[in-house]
Design a protein around this motif. Sequence first.
Motif, short mmCIF file in Angstrom:
data_model
loop_
_atom_site.label_atom_id
_atom_site.label_comp_id
_atom_site.label_asym_id
_atom_site.label_seq_id
_atom_site.Cartn_x
_atom_site.Cartn_y
_atom_site.Cartn_z
N ARG A 261 6.97 13.46 36.51
CA ARG A 261 6.00 14.22 35.70
C ARG A 261 4.58 13.71 35.95
NH1 ARG A 261 7.97 13.10 31.15
NH2 ARG A 261 9.30 14.92 30.85
N PHE A 262 4.44 12.41 36.14
CA PHE A 262 3.13 11.81 36.41
C PHE A 262 2.54 12.39 37.70
CE2 PHE A 262 0.53 8.57 38.49
CZ PHE A 262 -0.36 8.22 37.49
N PHE A 263 3.35 12.45 38.76
CA PHE A 263 2.87 12.96 40.05
C PHE A 263 2.63 14.47 40.01
CE2 PHE A 263 5.00 8.99 41.56
CZ PHE A 263 3.84 8.36 41.98
N VAL A 264 3.47 15.18 39.27
CA VAL A 264 3.26 16.62 39.12
C VAL A 264 1.94 16.89 38.40
CG1 VAL A 264 4.09 18.68 37.91
CG2 VAL A 264 5.69 17.25 39.20
N THR A 265 1.68 16.10 37.35
CA THR A 265 0.42 16.24 36.61
C THR A 265 -0.77 15.97 37.52
OG1 THR A 265 1.49 15.55 34.54
CG2 THR A 265 -0.90 15.41 34.63
#
Length: 302
Positions: A261-265
């Motif tokens: 989720r961090f990298f997607v954000t």
Amino acid sequence: MKKVLVAGATGYLGKYVVQTLKQQGYWVRALVRNQKKLSQTGKFGEPAVAHFVDDVFVGEITRPETLKGALEGIDWVFSSVGITRQKDGLSFWEVDYQANKNLLALAQQASIEKFVFVSVFQGEALAHKLAVAQAREAFVKELKQSGIAYSIVRPSGYYSDMSEFMTMAAQGRVFMVGNGSGVINPIHGADLAEVCVRAFQEDVPEVDAGGQEMFSYQRIGEMAFDVLDSKPRFLNIPVWATKVLIALIKPFNKQQADLFRFFVTAANNTEIAPKYGKHSLRQYFLDFALQKDSQESGVGSQ
């Protein structure tokens, strides 16, 4: 001569911090779980640093009972400890927050002069969305209230993370979140280490740091294919689909789901930090590809 303890000394950034500190004349103690890793070149090109270390303390930062004496004679403490690719089942709260808090408690007892900690870029804004940012920012709050002089370093992104584009390109296809229009200026570990060491030397409570070059994620993928002399092939994944994937991963591995989720954000935002350093991402990709070839042929350095 200041004496510095480096926690996370076998990680991507930690090795460069050890090297930079020693090159600038400081005495360095490495806090590690596995001493052998100090003598090994890292998978992202980070150097072997055993010869830069004046002292090694073997202990586990998540187990405070193993840290007795770690800060004896130490003036400054550096920590980049946090979950990245670990598979030991620990949570962000156990590592990014509590483990660093264990070290901070020792620092307070030892009257350490300064503590430099590496958090995440725009961490305060991300804390309500991502567990990794929430845990690290909770520690930042503890550090600010500790009474110890501190500096928080916030990198926009690491070159080591960009290596994933090379790995995907080598496999024939780069997966892209959305249309790849998010923009970032990632920073090389050696350049970020210079920022971290300067943070000890200067009275600056917080430092945002990125590299000299700005790229869209689409451009980073294209560069990876170009370095490998391969035809670009992308698979664009709609943002809604990544949310479904995260939901599927979460019951089995909360940490990996949150890192995803961090990298997607990040991939859907512009994350440009003040520019530091001199390294180029293309050269890093070239070096990464060469190192990968050497390792696969059995010539990798240890």
